[in-house]
Write an enzyme that holds these catalytic residues in place. Structure first.
Site, short mmCIF file in Angstrom:
data_model
loop_
_atom_site.label_atom_id
_atom_site.label_comp_id
_atom_site.label_asym_id
_atom_site.label_seq_id
_atom_site.Cartn_x
_atom_site.Cartn_y
_atom_site.Cartn_z
N GLY A 138 -23.66 -18.34 -4.32
CA GLY A 138 -23.63 -19.48 -3.34
C GLY A 138 -24.82 -19.59 -2.57
O GLY A 138 -25.82 -18.66 -2.81
N LYS B 27 -30.18 -18.15 2.16
CA LYS B 27 -29.00 -17.47 1.79
C LYS B 27 -29.01 -16.39 2.92
O LYS B 27 -29.92 -15.91 3.40
CB LYS B 27 -29.05 -16.82 0.50
N GLU C 241 -28.95 -9.43 -2.42
CA GLU C 241 -28.84 -10.61 -3.30
C GLU C 241 -30.18 -10.74 -4.03
O GLU C 241 -30.38 -11.38 -5.06
CB GLU C 241 -28.19 -11.66 -2.48
#
Length: 263
Positions: free
Chosen positions: A110, A122, A131
Site C-alpha cells: 500500500g 510510505k 519496504e
C-alpha cells in the site's frame, strides 16, 4: 460484489458503476477490493515482496488463501516487516530474504500518499526502510490504495512524511530536517508509541521523525538527496519513481494505471 475496472481515471463513471448508487463502501472494503485485484498479478513460482499495513494485509491473506486452494504454488515471500513475517508465516506462505533472493518478480504494498506522477509516501506504519530495500529490487511494484490516498503533491494530505533516523541525538537530527524544509512550513515531530508515550522504535532499532508540510517541497529527488546527506538520517519515506502499477479502489470501481499510462 462485481466491480468494473477502469483503464484511465478519465473514464465515464456512469459507464463503470455496477453497484447500486446508494451503496457506500467502507475504506477497508475499498482496500480489500484493490488488494484482491493486485493479487491477480501473482503467478505460481514467483518470488514476492510482501508489504506492510492494512491494505497489504488483505493481499497477503488472499495469497495465503490461493495457496491453500492450490491455485498458486511455489511462492516465496520476502516480508517487509516483523508484522508481515508473522502474518505470512501463520498463513503457510514460504518465506526467505534478500540475501537468498536479491531480485524479486513482484512486490505488492500500500501507500500513504500517491501523487499524479505515481510517487509515493510510505512509512506511516513504520516499515519504510525494509519496504524500500525490498520494493527497490523487484521487477514489478504494484501499489494498492483507496482513492483517499491520492494527493496533488507529496505531503499534500497534511499528514506525516516519515524519516527513519538513528536514536543518537535525535533532537539535533529533527531540527536539521525541519530547517531543511523551512520554506515549506515544515514541522518535525518525533513519533511516539500510543501505548506508553515512549519513542516509537522501528524493526531496525531506529526512531522516526514525522515531517508535516504546509507547502509543496518541490523537486523530490533533490529533497530526498538533501535528507540523506544529513548525518543521522537512515532513510526517508518518499518512494520516487518506484511504482510500476497503481491500483485505486474508489466510489465508481477500480482503476489500474501503469507507469507509462495517463492518470
Amino acid at each position: 460484489m462485481a466491480l468494473a475496472y477502469l483503464g484511465s481515471k478519465k473514464a465515464n463513471p456512469a459507464a463503470v458503476m455496477s453497484s447500486p448508487p446508494h451503496l457506500i463502501l467502507t475504506q477497508d472494503e475499498l482496500k480489500k477490493i484493490a488488494a484482491y485485484k493486485a493479487v491477480e498479478f501473482v503467478e505460481s513460482g514467483m518470488v514476492l515482496g510482501l508489504g506492510t499495513g492494512t491494505t497489504a494485509k488483505h493481499a497477503i491473506d488472499r495469497i495465503g488463501e490461493l495457496l491453500r486452494q492450490g491455485k498458486l504454488a511455489n511462492i516465496i515471500g520476502i516480508p517487509t516487516s516483523t508484522q508481515t513475517h508473522e502474518q505470512a508465516s501463520s498463513l503457510g506462505i514460504p518465506l526467505s530474504d534478500l540475501d537468498t533472493h536479491p531480485v524479486l518478480d513482484l512486490a505488492i504494498d500500500g501507500a500513504d500518499e500517491v501523487d499524479p506522477d505515481m510517487n509515493l509516501v510510505k512509512g506511516r506504519g513504520g516499515s519504510l526502510l525494509r519496504e524500500k530495500m525490498i520494493e527497490g529490487c523487484c521487477k514489478k511494484f504494484v501499489v494498492i490504495v483507496d482513492e483517499s490516498k491520492l494527493v496533488a503533491y507529496v505531503g499534500g494530505s497534511g499528514l506525516a512524511m516519515p524519516v527513519e533516523i538513528v536514536p543518537f541525538c535525535w533532537k539535533f537530527t529533527a531540527q536539521k530536517l525541519q530547517s531543511l524544509f523551512e520554506e515549506s512550513g515544515c514541522v518535525a515531530k518525533l513519533r511516539v508509541s500510543a501505548e506508553n508515550g515512549e519513542p516509537y522504535v522501528t524493526d531496525n532499532g531506529n526512531f522516526i521523525i514525522d515531517l508535516y508540510f504546509k507547502k509543496d517541497i518541490g523537486d523530490l529527488r533533490a529533497a530526498g538527496d538533501a535528507m540523506l546527506r544529513l548525518a543521522g538520517v537512515v532513510e526517508h519515506g518518499m518512494f520516487i519513481d518506484m511504482a510500476t502499477t497503481l491500483i485505486v479502489a474508489g466510489e465508481f470501481g477500480v482503476t489500474v494505471r501503469n507507469k507509462c499510462s495517463e492518470f
